[in-house]
Design a protein around this motif. Sequence first.
Motif, PDB file in Angstrom:
ATOM      1  N   ARG A   1       0.290  -0.776   6.716  1.00  0.00           N
ATOM      2  CA  ARG A   1      -0.005  -1.532   5.486  1.00  0.00           C
ATOM      3  C   ARG A   1      -1.503  -1.599   5.196  1.00  0.00           C
ATOM      4  NH1 ARG A   1       2.816  -7.030   6.756  1.00  0.00           N
ATOM      5  NH2 ARG A   1       1.602  -6.623   8.624  1.00  0.00           N
ATOM      6  N   LEU A   2      -2.339  -1.156   6.133  1.00  0.00           N
ATOM      7  CA  LEU A   2      -3.786  -1.203   5.957  1.00  0.00           C
ATOM      8  C   LEU A   2      -4.221  -0.215   4.895  1.00  0.00           C
ATOM      9  CD1 LEU A   2      -6.584  -2.205   7.005  1.00  0.00           C
ATOM     10  CD2 LEU A   2      -6.567  -0.229   8.506  1.00  0.00           C
ATOM     11  N   GLY A   3      -5.056  -0.643   3.967  1.00  0.00           N
ATOM     12  CA  GLY A   3      -5.618   0.252   2.961  1.00  0.00           C
ATOM     13  C   GLY A   3      -5.076  -0.004   1.573  1.00  0.00           C
ATOM     14  N   ARG A   4      -5.681   0.686   0.624  1.00  0.00           N
ATOM     15  CA  ARG A   4      -5.293   0.524  -0.776  1.00  0.00           C
ATOM     16  C   ARG A   4      -4.024   1.315  -1.061  1.00  0.00           C
ATOM     17  NH1 ARG A   4      -6.898   5.401  -2.825  1.00  0.00           N
ATOM     18  NH2 ARG A   4      -8.760   6.245  -1.864  1.00  0.00           N
ATOM     19  N   PRO A   5      -3.242   0.835  -2.015  1.00  0.00           N
ATOM     20  CA  PRO A   5      -2.023   1.559  -2.377  1.00  0.00           C
ATOM     21  C   PRO A   5      -2.357   2.876  -3.075  1.00  0.00           C
ATOM     22  CG  PRO A   5      -2.364  -0.311  -3.838  1.00  0.00           C
ATOM     23  CD  PRO A   5      -3.424  -0.380  -2.785  1.00  0.00           C
ATOM     24  N   ASP A   6      -1.364   3.729  -3.168  1.00  0.00           N
ATOM     25  CA  ASP A   6      -1.525   5.015  -3.852  1.00  0.00           C
ATOM     26  C   ASP A   6      -1.764   4.759  -5.333  1.00  0.00           C
ATOM     27  OD1 ASP A   6      -1.513   7.628  -4.616  1.00  0.00           O
ATOM     28  OD2 ASP A   6       0.629   7.937  -4.286  1.00  0.00           O
TER      29      ASP A   6
END
Length: 122
Positions: free
Chosen positions: A41-46
């Motif tokens: 879940r780490l990070g920005r979404p697509d």
Amino acid sequence: MRGLFERLERGARELDEARSIAAHLAVLFDTRQGGAEGEVRLGRPDLTDLLHTWPEGVRGIERALAAMIERFEPRLVGVEVRAAQSPDPLVLAWEVRGKSRSTTRAHRFLTELDTFGRARVR
């Protein structure tokens, strides 16, 4: 009554906290969701889906970014993310607002994502 040096020290700590949060936000925005093996879940979404759902999809991206920041930047609470204008039409920009968990000081950051997917936070 607080002395001058105590007030100066507190101001320096708050400035250091803001810089540290900005640096961590840059890491979060530089990371694509699913790119970290230990935490998917780490990070920005697509953001490619944004092209197909514009402009309605902007609100969904804002909510996803706010949830990511709330989850992975524990020093900020009450996070709000809004799309922002960028002078460069090829750059996506967001304004991130939140309060410091430790001092309740309000923070505001402008996050820009260039065409190469690199984030810049100020």
